[in-house]
Design an enzyme around this catalytic site. Structure first.
Site, PDB file in Angstrom:
ATOM      1  N   TYR A  34      -2.392  -0.288  10.099  1.00  0.00           N
ATOM      2  CA  TYR A  34      -2.579  -0.849   8.758  1.00  0.00           C
ATOM      3  C   TYR A  34      -1.300  -0.702   7.941  1.00  0.00           C
ATOM      4  CZ  TYR A  34      -3.971  -1.062   3.863  1.00  0.00           C
ATOM      5  OH  TYR A  34      -4.032  -1.362   2.525  1.00  0.00           O
ATOM      6  N   SER A  80       0.830  -1.203   0.000  1.00  0.00           N
ATOM      7  CA  SER A  80       0.000   0.000   0.000  1.00  0.00           C
ATOM      8  C   SER A  80       0.866   1.255   0.000  1.00  0.00           C
ATOM      9  CB  SER A  80      -0.899   0.007   1.235  1.00  0.00           C
ATOM     10  OG  SER A  80      -1.535   1.247   1.412  1.00  0.00           O
TER      11      SER A  80
END
Length: 306
Positions: A123, A98
């Site tokens: 995350y 990501s």
């Protein structure tokens, strides 16, 4: 494989699956990444040559509310993927990382050859961990691995918790939209078809050792072992306010703005350097937000009968 959890609308997931099941080449297995025995059995039975792992607990904000689900899915689950690949001689593992891993990095465009050691959410930390775990398996077991840092993916069939979905829904319903950092967010919005094209091309381009890699000056996104990390982004930064304007133009209604401060764990700007993607697989995402947003809203109106 997909465990069809209720992080967002399960009916949307089932509607996607219904389309995929029209192909004789597709099979759905309903298990969770973190369940090691079913995962081991899946790999043993599947005899996969290539594995694409896009499964994870997603979302920056939810990682603040429910951190343990990220460890279960993104760390324990990814270990099960790596173990499956290791024990079944998979030729290439491609997995979703990501743009969130860049965290506090502010030098634009964000470059995979720069270190990413300051994540701003759990995350992001789990995605950075995935890259490090992949490198260890590439090193220990000569497993080719490639991580893909996706930049703000949007398009038809997307997640209902993402900005485009929320904005479209509320603008059509003439309800306020929450605009964080008072609209001064910059994003490298990347259309789903470009993401898919990048994933397919990279999967066919098996990760290989970098013969020029130097331990005295270690390059973070390559290695002396078969390991790679790429950005996949549109390489075209857009201000959030312009993104909303395009939605308004396509929908034919004006938004009601509810300006809010930056949320914890978020970053003000993303912008992808995609030079490696271009040089190694000959691909550069190029779908404009005008085209991409129109495609999404056409799909949205059709899916929800609006």
């Amino acid at each position: 494989m997909d465990n069809l959890n209720d992080y967002y609308d399960v009916n949307l997931k089932k509607a996607r699956l219904a389309i995929l099941k029209e192909s004789d080449l597709f099979k759905h297995v309903n298990i969770s990444l973190q369940d090691d025995q079913p995962m081991s059995e899946l790999f043993a039975q599947g005899k996969f040559t290539h594995v694409i792992n896009l499964a994870a607990q997603a979302g920056v904000r939810y990682s603040i509310e429910n951190p343990r689900s990220y460890i279960d899915s993104n760390i324990v689950g990814f270990l099960n993927i790596l173990e499956g690949c290791r024990h079944n001689k998979v030729e290439h593992l491609v997995y979703a990382s990501s743009s969130s891993v860049y965290g506090k990095n502010t030098k634009m465009p964000l470059n995979p050859h720069e270190g990413v050691d300051h994540p701003m959410s759990l995350y992001a930390a789990t995605k950075k961990s995935n890259e490090m775990m992949a490198h260890s398996y590439s090193s220990l077991y000569d497993l080719p691995t490639t991580g893909l840092r996706f930049f703000t993916v949007y398009g038809p069939w997307g997640r209902p918790d993402m900005a485009l979905f929320l904005f479209t829904k509320n603008i059509l319903a003439e309800k306020p939209i929450n605009v964080f950092n008072y609209g001064k967010m910059m994003r490298d919005f990347t259309y789903i078809d470009d993401i898919v094209e990048g994933v397919v091309r990279v999967t066919k381009n098996t990760a290989a050792p970098n013969p020029d890699w130097d331990g005295d000056n270690p390059d973070p996104c390559t290695s002396s072992v078969p390991y790679r990390v790429y950005n996949i982004g549109n390489n075209n930064v857009v201000e959030l306010s312009r993104y909303i304007e395009v939605i308004e133009e396509v929908v034919g209604k004006k938004a009601i703005y509810n300006y809010m401060p930056m949320q914890p764990g978020d970053v003000p700007a993303t912008f992808a350097n995609v030079d490696d993607l271009v040089s190694d697989v000959g691909f550069k995402p190029d779908t404009t937000i005008d085209a991409g947003i129109k495609n999404f809203i056409d799909w949205y109106r059709d899916y929800y009968n609006i």
